[in-house]
Design an enzyme around this catalytic site. Structure first.
Site, short mmCIF file in Angstrom:
data_model
loop_
_atom_site.label_atom_id
_atom_site.label_comp_id
_atom_site.label_asym_id
_atom_site.label_seq_id
_atom_site.Cartn_x
_atom_site.Cartn_y
_atom_site.Cartn_z
N GLU A 151 -6.93 -1.59 -3.48
CA GLU A 151 -7.39 -0.21 -3.27
C GLU A 151 -7.14 0.64 -4.51
O GLU A 151 -6.10 0.52 -5.15
CB GLU A 151 -6.62 0.38 -2.08
CG GLU A 151 -6.85 1.86 -1.86
CD GLU A 151 -6.07 2.37 -0.65
OE1 GLU A 151 -6.55 3.31 -0.01
OE2 GLU A 151 -4.98 1.84 -0.36
N GLU A 185 -11.06 1.06 -0.76
CA GLU A 185 -10.20 -0.09 -0.43
C GLU A 185 -11.01 -1.12 0.32
O GLU A 185 -11.87 -0.78 1.12
CB GLU A 185 -8.97 0.35 0.38
CG GLU A 185 -9.24 1.08 1.66
CD GLU A 185 -7.95 1.55 2.34
OE1 GLU A 185 -6.98 0.75 2.38
OE2 GLU A 185 -7.92 2.67 2.85
N ASP A 226 0.87 -1.18 0.00
CA ASP A 226 0.00 0.00 0.00
C ASP A 226 0.90 1.23 0.00
O ASP A 226 1.58 1.51 0.99
CB ASP A 226 -0.87 -0.04 1.27
CG ASP A 226 -1.97 1.02 1.27
OD1 ASP A 226 -1.91 1.96 0.44
OD2 ASP A 226 -2.88 0.91 2.11
N ASP A 283 -3.59 7.00 -3.68
CA ASP A 283 -3.45 5.96 -2.65
C ASP A 283 -4.01 4.67 -3.26
O ASP A 283 -5.19 4.59 -3.58
CB ASP A 283 -4.27 6.40 -1.42
CG ASP A 283 -4.25 5.37 -0.30
OD1 ASP A 283 -3.60 4.32 -0.44
OD2 ASP A 283 -4.90 5.64 0.73
N HIS A 285 -6.68 11.07 5.11
CA HIS A 285 -8.02 10.72 5.58
C HIS A 285 -8.77 12.02 5.83
O HIS A 285 -8.58 12.67 6.85
CB HIS A 285 -7.96 9.87 6.86
CG HIS A 285 -7.46 8.47 6.63
ND1 HIS A 285 -8.16 7.35 7.01
CD2 HIS A 285 -6.35 8.00 6.05
CE1 HIS A 285 -7.49 6.26 6.65
NE2 HIS A 285 -6.38 6.63 6.08
N HIS A 287 -11.77 5.92 2.34
CA HIS A 287 -11.82 7.26 2.94
C HIS A 287 -11.73 8.34 1.88
O HIS A 287 -11.16 8.13 0.81
CB HIS A 287 -10.64 7.41 3.92
CG HIS A 287 -9.32 6.92 3.36
ND1 HIS A 287 -8.44 7.73 2.71
CD2 HIS A 287 -8.78 5.67 3.32
CE1 HIS A 287 -7.39 7.01 2.30
NE2 HIS A 287 -7.58 5.74 2.66
#
Length: 305
Positions: A286, A191, A78, A89, A166, A158
């Protein structure tokens, strides 16, 4: 594009027998090079998560860690890149043993369902329901025992803001009451995590991930070393997440007490590893997407996932 190229390269060099530290440093060096790292204007968005097996998230090796990637491991990679605080992300799961093919497939398809369900005015809870339905239609057989794949109910996607990984909204991966809606212009990380264990994570193990609180005002500090460390954090990371290896890499020494002091004062938040039960396996996929007025664009989509 940087994210796609880094992960394509890493997929070819992640092999059993390599030190996790080495793998992370290779990924981060390539990331820095391709994104043309430039202070806070461009660079790595957060530490490279490479959590293994029952560890679901927020694990990266600290300096001196001797963990080696094994044939039977399930490793979630990640990592993030950013330019001017705009963060990509995205994560995928690396495994070598075909036993885990179905687990990886369950999670990949669940994330795909989440991405498909996302859109302007969509309720966040509906996305969770779509993710869970796909995830829990799979089961995996490990050493002759069949395990249902469970969505990890206390992990979520998020919303993402500038320099803020976040940004306040959570995208559940199980069905439930979240009635908040997605809005035009928002960026989200979708994710999902699938587990052969309880499907519930707790904080455990030594901490490696830290992040300055986004809206922290001025807090007077007594400890000179803590003041010093804070100015180092402000200059190098600001509100982006960081890990101990990066502080070491910059040549800082004897900072653990100061870091603890910043955490105790509520300036920096520690993010310890999140783990399911020992002996279980967790996989993750994700993507980052943006909700434009007329379309959603999956910014991290590649040929691989």
């Amino acid at each position: 594009e940087c994210h796609r190229q880094v992960r394509k390269y890493m997929q070819s060099v992640m092999v059993p027998g390599r030190l996790m530290t080495e793998i992370c440093e290779e990924l981060e060096d390539l990331n820095r090079q391709l994104v043309q790292e430039n202070g806070l204007k461009a660079g790595i968005a957060f530490p490279t998560g490479c959590s293994l097996n029952h560890v679901a998230a927020h694990w990266t090796p600290n300096s001196g860690d001797k963990t080696v990637l094994q044939y039977g491991d399930v490793c979630k990679v990640d990592f993030g890149t950013h330019v001017n605080g705009r963060i990509i992300d995205s994560a995928w799961t690396v495994h070598f043993d075909p036993t885990f093919d179905t687990l990886a497939e369950a999670v990949r398809e669940s994330t795909r369902a989440g991405v498909a369900a996302a859109g302007i005015d969509v309720r966040l809870g509906d996305i969770g329901e779509a993710c869970q339905e796909v995830m829990e239609s799979f089961e995996v057989e490990i050493n002759g025992k069949v395990y249902p794949v469970k969505s990890v109910r206390n992990l979520n996607g998020h919303s993402i803001g500038p320099y803020q990984i976040h940004a306040g909204k959570s995208v559940p991966i199980v069905k439930g009451g979240e009635a908040t809606r997605m809005e035009e212009g928002e960026v989200y990380a979708i994710e999902t995590f699938g587990s052969t264990g309880k499907g519930y994570v707790k904080e455990d193990l030594e901490c490696s991930h830290y992040m300055k609180n986004f809206d922290v005002g001025h807090i007077p500090l007594r400890l000179p070393r803590a003041k010093q460390l804070l100015s180092f954090i402000n200059k190098n990371f600001d509100t982006l997440a960081f890990c101990r290896r990066w502080i070491d890499r910059a040549g800082e020494e004897k900072y653990l007490l100061a870091l603890r002091n910043l955490c105790d004062n509520g300036i920096v938040q520690p993010y310890p590893p999140l783990v399911d039960i020992k002996g279980s396996y967790v996989a993750q996929y994700e993507h980052t997407l943006i909700l434009r007025p007329t379309q959603k664009e999956v910014l991290s989509k590649g040929d691989d996932y």
